[in-house]
Design a protein around this motif. Structure first.
Motif, mmCIF file in Angstrom:
data_model
loop_
_atom_site.group_PDB
_atom_site.id
_atom_site.type_symbol
_atom_site.label_atom_id
_atom_site.label_comp_id
_atom_site.label_asym_id
_atom_site.label_seq_id
_atom_site.Cartn_x
_atom_site.Cartn_y
_atom_site.Cartn_z
ATOM 1 N N GLN A 149 30.562 8.638 63.423
ATOM 2 C CA GLN A 149 29.376 9.499 63.496
ATOM 3 C C GLN A 149 29.782 10.930 63.175
ATOM 4 O O GLN A 149 28.948 11.716 62.838
ATOM 5 N N LEU A 150 31.036 11.487 63.597
ATOM 6 C CA LEU A 150 31.204 12.847 63.267
ATOM 7 C C LEU A 150 31.436 13.055 62.070
ATOM 8 O O LEU A 150 30.819 13.923 61.249
ATOM 9 N N GLY A 151 31.792 12.155 61.136
ATOM 10 C CA GLY A 151 31.474 12.458 59.869
ATOM 11 C C GLY A 151 30.302 12.364 59.045
ATOM 12 O O GLY A 151 29.937 13.249 58.198
ATOM 13 N N ALA A 152 29.360 11.665 59.591
ATOM 14 C CA ALA A 152 28.053 11.598 59.271
ATOM 15 C C ALA A 152 27.400 12.856 59.479
ATOM 16 O O ALA A 152 26.563 13.373 58.547
ATOM 17 N N LEU A 153 27.547 13.645 60.651
ATOM 18 C CA LEU A 153 26.982 14.868 60.917
ATOM 19 C C LEU A 153 27.509 15.763 60.320
ATOM 20 O O LEU A 153 26.855 16.873 59.514
ATOM 21 N N LEU A 154 29.005 15.889 59.608
ATOM 22 C CA LEU A 154 29.514 16.811 59.059
ATOM 23 C C LEU A 154 28.808 16.646 57.329
ATOM 24 O O LEU A 154 28.996 18.099 56.771
ATOM 25 N N ARG A 155 28.539 15.614 57.291
ATOM 26 C CA ARG A 155 27.987 15.685 55.682
ATOM 27 C C ARG A 155 26.579 16.413 55.607
ATOM 28 O O ARG A 155 26.381 16.604 54.606
ATOM 29 N N SER A 156 25.908 16.476 56.922
ATOM 30 C CA SER A 156 24.512 17.312 56.462
ATOM 31 C C SER A 156 25.093 18.545 56.419
ATOM 32 O O SER A 156 23.823 19.411 56.372
ATOM 33 N N MET A 157 26.312 19.169 56.533
ATOM 34 C CA MET A 157 26.317 20.579 56.554
ATOM 35 C C MET A 157 26.061 21.286 55.135
ATOM 36 O O MET A 157 25.741 22.431 54.964
ATOM 37 N N GLY A 158 25.978 20.291 54.152
ATOM 38 C CA GLY A 158 25.732 21.058 52.688
ATOM 39 C C GLY A 158 24.509 21.483 52.874
ATOM 40 O O GLY A 158 24.066 22.315 51.845
ATOM 41 N N GLN A 159 23.678 21.144 53.640
ATOM 42 C CA GLN A 159 22.256 21.722 53.809
ATOM 43 C C GLN A 159 22.157 23.215 54.441
ATOM 44 O O GLN A 159 21.001 23.863 54.248
ATOM 45 N N LEU A 160 23.359 23.626 55.095
ATOM 46 C CA LEU A 160 23.501 24.909 55.571
ATOM 47 C C LEU A 160 23.711 26.218 54.524
ATOM 48 O O LEU A 160 24.173 25.700 53.620
ATOM 49 N N SER A 161 23.555 27.260 55.081
ATOM 50 C CA SER A 161 23.713 28.371 54.285
ATOM 51 C C SER A 161 25.390 28.621 54.357
ATOM 52 O O SER A 161 26.026 28.217 55.398
ATOM 53 N N ALA A 162 25.739 29.294 53.474
ATOM 54 C CA ALA A 162 27.002 29.892 53.524
ATOM 55 C C ALA A 162 27.346 30.734 55.018
ATOM 56 O O ALA A 162 28.494 30.306 55.277
ATOM 57 N N GLU A 163 26.463 31.478 55.475
ATOM 58 C CA GLU A 163 26.795 31.901 56.792
ATOM 59 C C GLU A 163 26.758 30.877 57.702
ATOM 60 O O GLU A 163 27.585 31.343 58.761
ATOM 61 N N GLU A 164 26.130 30.143 57.926
ATOM 62 C CA GLU A 164 26.032 28.953 58.849
ATOM 63 C C GLU A 164 27.272 28.089 59.085
ATOM 64 O O GLU A 164 27.434 27.573 60.116
ATOM 65 N N ARG A 165 27.888 27.884 58.033
ATOM 66 C CA ARG A 165 28.706 26.662 57.842
ATOM 67 C C ARG A 165 30.063 27.318 58.603
ATOM 68 O O ARG A 165 30.498 26.238 59.190
ATOM 69 N N PRO A 166 30.499 28.397 58.736
ATOM 70 C CA PRO A 166 31.617 28.421 59.503
ATOM 71 C C PRO A 166 31.649 28.191 60.825
ATOM 72 O O PRO A 166 32.354 27.629 61.743
ATOM 73 N N LYS A 167 30.325 28.524 61.541
ATOM 74 C CA LYS A 167 30.255 28.444 62.943
ATOM 75 C C LYS A 167 30.051 27.015 63.251
ATOM 76 O O LYS A 167 30.512 26.448 64.276
ATOM 77 N N ILE A 168 29.463 26.103 62.364
ATOM 78 C CA ILE A 168 29.250 24.489 62.794
ATOM 79 C C ILE A 168 30.656 24.114 62.492
ATOM 80 O O ILE A 168 30.977 22.807 63.266
ATOM 81 N N GLY A 169 31.206 24.232 61.555
ATOM 82 C CA GLY A 169 32.552 23.982 61.131
ATOM 83 C C GLY A 169 33.717 23.961 62.437
ATOM 84 O O GLY A 169 34.320 23.210 62.865
ATOM 85 N N ALA A 170 33.487 25.187 62.958
ATOM 86 C CA ALA A 170 34.265 25.461 64.171
ATOM 87 C C ALA A 170 34.131 24.695 65.366
ATOM 88 O O ALA A 170 34.852 23.974 66.196
ATOM 89 N N ILE A 171 32.732 24.304 65.442
ATOM 90 C CA ILE A 171 32.281 23.464 66.575
ATOM 91 C C ILE A 171 32.780 22.091 66.326
ATOM 92 O O ILE A 171 33.158 21.495 67.213
ATOM 93 N N ALA A 172 32.449 21.746 65.089
ATOM 94 C CA ALA A 172 32.861 20.302 64.618
ATOM 95 C C ALA A 172 34.512 20.142 64.961
ATOM 96 O O ALA A 172 34.918 19.180 65.314
ATOM 97 N N ASN A 173 35.134 21.111 64.679
ATOM 98 C CA ASN A 173 36.836 20.889 64.860
ATOM 99 C C ASN A 173 36.805 20.832 66.395
ATOM 100 O O ASN A 173 37.921 19.952 66.814
ATOM 101 N N THR A 174 36.160 21.710 67.251
ATOM 102 C CA THR A 174 36.431 21.372 68.707
ATOM 103 C C THR A 174 35.918 20.227 69.267
ATOM 104 O O THR A 174 36.813 19.362 69.847
ATOM 105 N N VAL A 175 34.955 19.512 68.610
ATOM 106 C CA VAL A 175 34.432 18.025 69.102
ATOM 107 C C VAL A 175 35.423 17.334 68.735
ATOM 108 O O VAL A 175 35.669 16.243 69.460
ATOM 109 N N LYS A 176 35.929 17.334 67.458
ATOM 110 C CA LYS A 176 37.067 16.430 67.057
ATOM 111 C C LYS A 176 38.278 16.401 67.825
ATOM 112 O O LYS A 176 38.795 15.354 68.107
ATOM 113 N N GLU A 177 38.621 17.490 68.183
ATOM 114 C CA GLU A 177 40.032 17.873 69.204
ATOM 115 C C GLU A 177 39.637 17.020 70.323
ATOM 116 O O GLU A 177 40.482 16.518 70.886
ATOM 117 N N ALA A 178 38.326 17.433 70.830
ATOM 118 C CA ALA A 178 38.243 17.012 72.168
ATOM 119 C C ALA A 178 38.259 15.426 72.417
ATOM 120 O O ALA A 178 38.663 14.838 73.345
#
Length: 330
Positions: free
Chosen positions: A42-71
């Motif tokens: 499921q985490l991978g499926a959500l991350l694949r939708s990051m392609g639709q984000l702008s360049a400014e939005e991706r770092p924020k979502i990427g950081a949240i995704a890493n936090t979720v993965k580590e948790a």
């Protein structure tokens, strides 16, 4: 789009942590790991939708995704450790050792007196440079008699009652046949010791058996004499019995000339222990050795005879009865 993806990631974390905490087996925990963090999780499926984000939005979502993965990974590790600990504890409880119970006794094995004699004799001769050789127990008349200078009409055949087989072969009456086979494949000089089981049609009594064991030695080289034979036998018998008087008496064997019986002074009386002699030239010719160049000597003894003397055994049949009361003495 950013807020929606962020909310999905946080919801995934919350659901995942609850599911992981509720997992009660290691197998279920592995299913959750694959379902959340696997390549198709499921985490991978959500991350694949990051392609639709702008360049400014991706770092924020990427950081949240890493936090979720580590948790999720930390939750998996903690639950795995807890389940493995519980499994070990349950195993310890079911396999608890009652130290008050008596131990299981495993009796220690012993070396059979016949094997002990064979091992000791082989150790002595290997130390003298001899090679151990073995051969078949079912033999042809050639190897058992003829090649040993005992043709069909030779009276010496009457000295050994033989077990003949329907196909014309026989059960070997001595291990001398091993010496013939060895000489056919090896060139002089040779020194060989041949242990093995042999068969003769003897009436079974306290000192005779139809099946028994022999050890025979053979040395072929240039210039060997009867003196070399006497020295070898003396060293061997002293190693087996101690420093006791030894004597040689003239005798007869079809495959040696001259031949002798060897006696040992044991407990105050002379005891015959083995036979020996210089290899007959006809035996050397039978295997392709030139008797004008090579000479040799041979000797042999019965293993049961040595065992009965050394251990003061009164009946040869005790060696084959497998009576533990007898065998535990050795």
């Amino acid at each position: 789009m950013t807020n929606s993806l962020e909310a999905q990631l946080l919801e995934l974390r919350e659901q995942g942590e609850k599911a992981i905490a509720a997992a009660d087996t290691l197998e279920r925990l592995e299913e959750l790991r694959v379902g959340y963090l696997g390549k198709k999780g499921q985490l991978g499926a959500l991350l694949r939708s990051m392609g639709q984000l702008s360049a400014e939005e991706r770092p924020k979502i990427g950081a949240i995704a890493n936090t979720v993965k580590e948790a999720l990974q930390n939750s998996l590790d903690q639950q795995r450790a807890a389940l493995e600990g519980a499994k070990i504890q349950a195993q310890l409880e079911t396999e608890a050792l009652d130290v008050t119970m008596p131990g299981i006794y495993r009796p220690q094995g012993r070396v059979h007196p016949l094997n002990n004699i064979i091992d000791k004799a082989l150790d002595i001769f290997v130390g003298l440079g001899y090679t151990v050789a073995q051969g078949p127990e079912m033999e042809t008349d050639y190897y058992n008699f003829e090649a040993l200078n005992t043709p069909p009409d030779h009276p010496a055949r009457d000295m050994q009652d033989t077990f003949y087989l329907p196909d014309g072969n026989l059960l070997r009456t001595h291990t001398s046949s091993v010496q013939i086979r060895y000489m056919e494949t090896e060139e002089p000089p040779i020194r060989v010791i041949a242990p093995g089981r042999v068969y003769r049609r003897d009436n079974v009594d306290a000192t005779h058996s139809a099946v028994f064991h022999q050890i025979e030695l053979l040395a072929i080289d240039e210039g060997l004499t009867f003196t070399d034979l006497k020295g070898t036998i003396k060293v061997f018998l002293q190693a087996m019995f101690g420093d006791l008087p030894i004597r040689f008496r003239a005798s007869y064997f079809p495959f040696t000339e001259p031949s002798a019986e060897v006696d040992l002074q044991w407990n105050g009386r002379w005891l015959e222990v083995m036979g020996c002699g210089m290899v007959d030239p006809n035996v050397l010719k039978a295997v392709g050795y030139d008797p004008e160049v090579y000479t040799g000597f041979a000797a042999g003894f019965g293993v049961e005879r040595f065992a009965m003397v050394l251990h003061q055994i009164d009946d040869i049949r005790r060696l084959y009865a497998s009576d533990l009361r007898f065998l535990r003495q050795f």
